[in-house]
Structure formats: structure tokens, C-alpha cells
Design an enzyme around this catalytic site. Structure first.
Site, mmCIF file in Angstrom:
data_model
loop_
_atom_site.group_PDB
_atom_site.id
_atom_site.type_symbol
_atom_site.label_atom_id
_atom_site.label_comp_id
_atom_site.label_asym_id
_atom_site.label_seq_id
_atom_site.Cartn_x
_atom_site.Cartn_y
_atom_site.Cartn_z
ATOM 1 N N HIS A 37 0.393 -13.448 8.120
ATOM 2 C CA HIS A 37 0.013 -14.422 6.933
ATOM 3 C C HIS A 37 1.088 -13.852 5.748
ATOM 4 O O HIS A 37 1.896 -13.049 6.028
ATOM 5 C CB HIS A 37 -1.587 -13.963 6.368
ATOM 6 C CG HIS A 37 -1.413 -12.397 6.085
ATOM 7 N ND1 HIS A 37 -1.800 -11.349 7.061
ATOM 8 C CD2 HIS A 37 -1.317 -11.848 4.911
ATOM 9 C CE1 HIS A 37 -1.734 -10.304 6.348
ATOM 10 N NE2 HIS A 37 -1.389 -10.409 5.217
ATOM 11 N N HIS A 121 7.240 -12.462 1.938
ATOM 12 C CA HIS A 121 7.607 -12.233 3.303
ATOM 13 C C HIS A 121 6.143 -12.114 4.161
ATOM 14 O O HIS A 121 5.244 -12.222 3.476
ATOM 15 C CB HIS A 121 8.274 -11.148 3.308
ATOM 16 C CG HIS A 121 7.370 -9.738 2.971
ATOM 17 N ND1 HIS A 121 6.922 -9.618 1.796
ATOM 18 C CD2 HIS A 121 6.690 -8.881 3.657
ATOM 19 C CE1 HIS A 121 6.225 -8.396 1.852
ATOM 20 N NE2 HIS A 121 5.762 -8.039 2.925
#
Length: 181
Positions: A37, A121
């Protein structure tokens, strides 16, 4: 107490492509595909009543849906001190706008402001004393990675359950994104 974070879900296709990057770095603890995620805000442990306030604050956020593309790989730390391998995100003003709205809403409901600058990220692996040459090879072999674009149509509030086998993430609620009026 609930251990919470707010994140963007990834499509199954993108999670599989990210999982396909795994390997080649001894001692790396790779993130399971279902746990991949993009964290927008780690909240940490909060009491149940504050979790309800967080839910209410996230419900009030209004931001447009947008496309998101993953672009490249990198590492936090360097040499033997490298600690996280990650997939990067192509610059997205809409993502930065959404993250700022979430941060503001959470501060208004009593959470301390995040001190670190938001660095979008997806964590691929956690590292402990990795061989620097293998990290370098990972980065050069996978540096041209790109995936997407994918439609970002909601954010998710997650609960993190810590255990011996690593964290297990439980989606508590999704908050839809749409064009603002």
C-alpha cells in the site's frame, strides 16, 4: 488501543507487479503482496474514542479522484545502513494535495503534526545489514520499474495488528474521493 494508518490501496495487478520485484537481497524481509500500500499518514496507537474522531475527520475530507503511477525504486539509508527498499511514485500534485488535507484533518482532531516530510513510496522490503553490492544490484536491475496509472478513488483507514509473523492490516473504512463542488 488501536494502531492506525491512512493509506492508498493498490490494484491487484500492481501489487503482483511489485511482488515480482522481490528477491536478490539476502536478509530482506519482503512485504507480502496483500500488504502492499502507499501510506499517507501513520497515526500510531490511539484510544477507541480518538479513533472515532479520526473517522469523523476523514469523512469530512473533500478531494478529487486522480490517476497515480509508480515510478522507479529506491532505498532509505545507504550501504550496510540501508533499511527499506521502496517503489517510488511519479510526481502528483493531486496526491500531495490529498495528503496535506489528511494531515490537516488529523492535526485538527488532536494528533501531533507529522515531523517528517511526506515521501510517497510503497515499502517493498525491510533490511537489516544488507550486502551493499546486492542492494546496488537490486536498484540498478529494477530502476526502470513503472506501473500504472491506476485510478485513486478512495483512501482507507487501516488497523495494524502486530504479531510474530509481521503486521497484519485490517481495512476499517474507505473514504471516497470525488470532484469538489
Amino acid at each position: 488501543m488501536l494502531r492506525l494508518f491512512v493509506a492508498l490501496d493498490l490494484t491487484a495487478e500492481i501489487r503482483q507487479r511489485l511482488a515480482g520485484l522481490a528477491g536478490g537481497v539476502p536478509g530482506a524481509r519482503w512485504t507480502e503482496a496483500e500488504n502492499l500500500h502507499l501510506t499517507l499518514r501513520f497515526i500510531g496507537e490511539v484510544p477507541d474514542d480518538q479513533a472515532m474522531d479520526i473517522d469523523a475527520a476523514l469523512t469530512e475530507i473533500r478531494a478529487p479522484a486522480f490517476p497515480l503511477t509508480l515510478d522507479g525504486v529506491g532505498v532509505f539509508g545507504s550501504g550496510r545502513k540501508a533499511r527499506v527498499l521502496w517503489a517510488g511514485v511519479e510526481r502528483s500534485d493531486a496526491l500531495l494535495h490529498l495528503q496535506a488535507k489528511i494531515e490537516s484533518a488529523l492535526v485538527r482532531c488532536g494528533l501531533p503534526a507529522e515531523e517528517r516530510k511526506f515521501s510517497p513510496h510503497v515499502t517493498l522490503a525491510r533490511l537489516k545489514d544488507p550486502p551493499a553490492d546486492r542492494v546496488g544490484r537490486f536498484l540498478s536491475d529494477r530502476g526502470l520499474f513503472r506501473a500504472g496509472p491506476m485510478a485513486v478513488e478512495h483512501v482507507t483507514l487501516y488497523r495494524s495488528h502486530l504479531g510474530n509473523g509481521g503486521a497484519v492490516y485490517e481495512a476499517l473504512r474507505e473514504y471516497p474521493l470525488a470532484e469538489t463542488a
